[in-house]
Scaffold this active site. Structure first.
Site, short mmCIF file in Angstrom:
data_model
loop_
_atom_site.label_atom_id
_atom_site.label_comp_id
_atom_site.label_asym_id
_atom_site.label_seq_id
_atom_site.Cartn_x
_atom_site.Cartn_y
_atom_site.Cartn_z
N ALA A 57 25.05 -35.29 -25.86
CA ALA A 57 25.48 -35.29 -27.18
C ALA A 57 26.35 -33.95 -27.45
O ALA A 57 26.56 -33.22 -26.85
CB ALA A 57 24.12 -35.00 -27.95
N GLU B 191 21.16 -41.50 -21.23
CA GLU B 191 20.45 -42.27 -22.11
C GLU B 191 21.35 -43.68 -22.36
O GLU B 191 20.94 -44.75 -22.60
CB GLU B 191 20.13 -41.83 -23.48
CG GLU B 191 18.98 -40.73 -23.16
CD GLU B 191 18.54 -39.68 -24.31
OE1 GLU B 191 17.32 -39.65 -24.50
OE2 GLU B 191 19.64 -39.39 -24.87
N GLY C 217 22.64 -37.54 -23.57
CA GLY C 217 23.19 -38.76 -24.12
C GLY C 217 23.68 -39.75 -23.31
O GLY C 217 23.53 -41.02 -23.44
N GLU D 286 18.46 -31.46 -21.44
CA GLU D 286 18.19 -31.13 -22.97
C GLU D 286 17.44 -29.82 -22.70
O GLU D 286 17.46 -28.92 -23.78
CB GLU D 286 17.57 -32.25 -23.67
CG GLU D 286 18.64 -33.31 -24.12
CD GLU D 286 18.72 -34.45 -23.04
OE1 GLU D 286 19.08 -35.48 -23.35
OE2 GLU D 286 18.10 -34.31 -21.95
#
Length: 256
Positions: free
Chosen positions: A64, A110, A107, A130
């Protein structure tokens, strides 16, 4: 220039390149919106039969955008907006293939876990880092890794934030294949072209049944499979496929 570039490398195949090289393709809100719009459009245009998502040689996506996350508050509307890309991928009717070089972290990992096939270059690095910045995966990372790799591998990597080499990612079930770095995208495009030449209704049915069956009981999943199998006998592609095989010719599937 767009943060996601769209190409048409072969008939029925769309290639989407994440295009924030200055940020290692970090998944900004604007990139996610663009990716969602493209996935929704391509998945429903009736012409696209396979989608490949890639980044560049340094990063598929490094996570992210931490600059955006730094200013986010607990009730921020951006949390809802950030999910649009994941929702588009979940709803996509056609197979999505990730071609990964470099980092697929947070991310980015993911995003790979939302795809149907993952081709990793041998130098690729997966991971959910994270926890190292005081947060946790929030786009399915813990749950999708859990279902792919099991509890103990998920705990090992989610709790430490350590990176996962490509070969280990394949062994864990996070990736389909590991190939030479320079072959990741060409191999993914070759698979996409192969899928695009097959019967799209059958391909879509396989994707749907595998996805739904993963979280169902075996009896329920087998029922889903039987029903989908029988429904394919109402398609013209079934007649074309079997007829072509018996006649020793190449089939021409029309998606009907």
């Amino acid at each position: 220039m767009s943060e996601v570039l769209e190409e048409r490398p072969s008939q029925g195949v769309a290639l989407l390149r994440l295009n924030r090289p200055e940020a290692l393709n970090a998944l900004s809100l604007s990139l996610r919106r663009t990716l969602a719009e493209m996935i929704n459009r391509l998945g429903n245009d009736g012409e696209t039969r396979a989608i490949v998502i890639t980044g560049n040689e340094k990063a598929f996506a490094a996570g992210a955008d931490l600059v955006e996350l730094m200013s986010r508050t607990v009730h921020d509307a951006a949390f809802r907006e950030a999910r649009v890309a994941w929702e588009a991928l979940d709803a996509c009717r056609v197979p999505v293939i990730a071609a990964i070089n470099g980092f697929a972290l947070g991310g980015g990992c993911e995003l790979a876990l939302h795809c149907d096939i993952v081709i990793a270059g041998e130098g690729a690095k997966f991971g959910l880092p994270e926890v190292r910045v005081g947060i946790m995966p929030g786009a399915g990372g813990t749950q999708r890794m859990l279902r792919a790799a099991g509890k103990y591998k998920t705990m090992r990597y989610a709790l430490t934030g350590d990176q996962i080499p490509a070969a280990e990612a394949v062994a864990m079930g996070l990736a389909s294949e590991c190939v030479a770095d320079e072959e990741a995208l060409p191999h993914a495009l070759k698979l996409a072209a192969k899928i695009a030449a097959l019967a799209p209704i059958a391909v879509g049915s396989i994707k749907e049944v595998v996805k739904l069956g993963a979280d169902a009981s075996l009896d329920t999943a087998l029922l889903l499979e039987r029903n989908a199998f029988q429904l394919l006998f109402a398609t013209e592609d079934r007649s074309e496929g079997i007829g072509a095989f018996l006649e020793k010719r190449k089939p021409s599937f029309q998606g009907r």
